[in-house]
Design an enzyme around this catalytic site. Structure first.
Site, PDB file in Angstrom:
ATOM      1  N   GLY A   1      97.242 131.143  70.536  1.00 21.56           N
ATOM      2  CA  GLY A   1      97.016 131.889  69.293  1.00 21.56           C
ATOM      3  C   GLY A   1      96.539 133.302  69.536  1.00 21.56           C
TER       4      GLY A   1
ATOM      5  N   ASP B   1     102.539 139.344  65.233  1.00 19.50           N
ATOM      6  CA  ASP B   1     102.120 139.469  66.637  1.00 19.50           C
ATOM      7  C   ASP B   1     102.786 140.659  67.319  1.00 19.50           C
ATOM      8  OD1 ASP B   1     100.922 137.083  65.985  1.00 19.50           O
ATOM      9  OD2 ASP B   1     101.502 136.059  67.829  1.00 19.50           O
TER      10      ASP B   1
HETATM   11  O1  PMV Z   1      99.584 131.044  67.253  1.00 15.21           O
HETATM   12  P1  PMV Z   1     100.420 132.290  67.167  1.00 15.21           P
HETATM   13  O2  PMV Z   1      99.781 133.475  67.817  1.00 15.21           O
HETATM   14  O3  PMV Z   1     101.815 132.030  67.635  1.00 15.21           O
HETATM   15  O4  PMV Z   1     100.499 132.693  65.627  1.00 15.21           O
HETATM   16  C1  PMV Z   1     101.217 131.918  64.711  1.00 15.21           C
HETATM   17  C2  PMV Z   1     100.986 132.444  63.340  1.00 15.21           C
HETATM   18  C3  PMV Z   1     101.862 131.843  62.257  1.00 15.21           C
HETATM   19  O5  PMV Z   1     101.547 132.515  61.048  1.00 15.21           O
HETATM   20  C4  PMV Z   1     101.550 130.365  62.074  1.00 15.21           C
HETATM   21  C5  PMV Z   1     103.343 132.004  62.569  1.00 15.21           C
HETATM   22  C6  PMV Z   1     103.784 133.459  62.584  1.00 15.21           C
HETATM   23  O6  PMV Z   1     104.815 133.729  63.215  1.00 15.21           O
HETATM   24  O7  PMV Z   1     103.151 134.314  61.925  1.00 15.21           O
END
Ligand code: PMV
Length: 299
Positions: free
Chosen positions: A89, A136
């Site tokens: 995350g 991201d």
């Molecule tokens: O866990 P991560 O850093 O891959 O974040 C995922 C966040 C979500 O909102 C669940 C999916 C996204 O692509 O925004």
């Protein structure tokens, strides 16, 4: 030879809801992934620090393919090193994608602007993962604190950041699909949760501009309650989150998809050490992090 690096991130607000077009706010942190590009005569060779995660090579290969639209990229060594824990995350996939794009952009003098790199990064994640929001890749490219989908850049936050890492590997695709199933079964319930999370991000934006970290923390706690309602929290993350709050954090919540990975707490910098220790005692590991205004850059 070019060396390019890009940062990881934490979500302050809005993960999962951002998949449905709601607002989210993420903050770049001072953990980075470095990509070095050199020339050879033997084709494309990838040397990656992510040996136990073959998945990451897919991001690198797809990023190379995207840049091959603009330059004749044939004989290169791509060497990756990273300080960002994987599948946690903290945006390790986006950072390796953006740093690869940035390094090739420089080495082959393609001349793409940051906004264009962020878009290519997003397209790369979409192709590899099947589903992704631009959060991201945008924050890793731009640095600072960003609002998505608006693509606004706010000043970096100026309080302490503590990250708790459960060490439990999570799959973003699986968590997104689980939330999708819940939403299909109970649309009248889950749509309201998504709206509320979007409203939290909207208020959060205003509070960040005013450096009101107590209120930001309060809303992070509300956001965490809603993420729990979506079923993406696990007991180990909850232990870390409650430990952070009990030791004086302004607020604490998971960062990213949940189901494992990391939580984030905001606090007064003076309390960061105590909170990091409390999180580590509750479960897993923890570290103190810092926000960064530096997105992708060439060293
Ligand atoms: O866990 P991560 O850093 O891959 O974040 C995922 C966040 C979500 O909102 C669940 C999916 C996204 O692509 O925004």
């Amino acid at each position: 030879m070019t060396i390019c690096s890009a940062p990881g991130k934490v979500f302050l607000f809005g993960e999962h809801a951002v998949v449905y077009g709601k607002r989210a706010i993420a903050c770049a942190i001072d953990l980075r992934t470095m990509v070095e590009v050199t020339h050879n005569s033997k084709g494309i060779r990838i040397h990656s620090a992510f040996k136990d995660e073959p998945d990451k090579n897919q991001y690198i290969k797809t990023a190379i393919k995207k840049m091959q639209q603009y330059a004749d990229i044939k004989n290169v060594n791509i060497t990756v090193t990273s300080k960002i824990p994987v599948a946690s995350g903290l945006g390790s996939s986006a950072a390796v994608t953006v740093a690869t794009l940035g390094a090739l952009n420089e080495e082959f003098q393609v001349g793409l602007r940051k906004e264009e790199l962020a878009l290519l990064g997003y397209q790369t994640e979409l192709e590899v993962q099947g589903a992704a929001s631009p959060t991201d890749t945008f924050v890793s490219t731009m640095g600072g604190t960003v609002v998505v989908p608006d693509k606004k850049i706010l000043p970096p936050i100026t309080c302490g950041i503590v990250v708790g890492h459960t060490g439990i590997s999570k799959s973003t695709a699986r968590m997104v699909s689980r939330v999708k199933t819940l939403k299909e079964r109970y649309p009248e319930v889950v749509d309201g949760i998504m709206d509320s999370i979007g409203d939290i991000s909207a208020r959060g934006e205003d509070l960040i501009k005013r450096n009101d970290y107590r209120s930001i923390g309060e809303l992070m706690n509300v956001n965490q309650g809603l993420l729990d309602a979506l079923g993406v929290t696990i007991p180990e993350l909850s232990l870390q989150i409650y430990a952070a709050r009990q030791h004086g954090a302004y607020g604490a919540k998971i960062t990213g998809a949940g189901g494992g990975g990391c939580m984030v707490a905001l606090c007064d910098e003076k309390n960061a050490k105590e909170i990091a220790t409390a999180i580590g005692h509750a479960y897993g590991d923890s570290f103190i992090s810092r926000p960064t205004a530096e997105g992708v850059f060439i060293r």
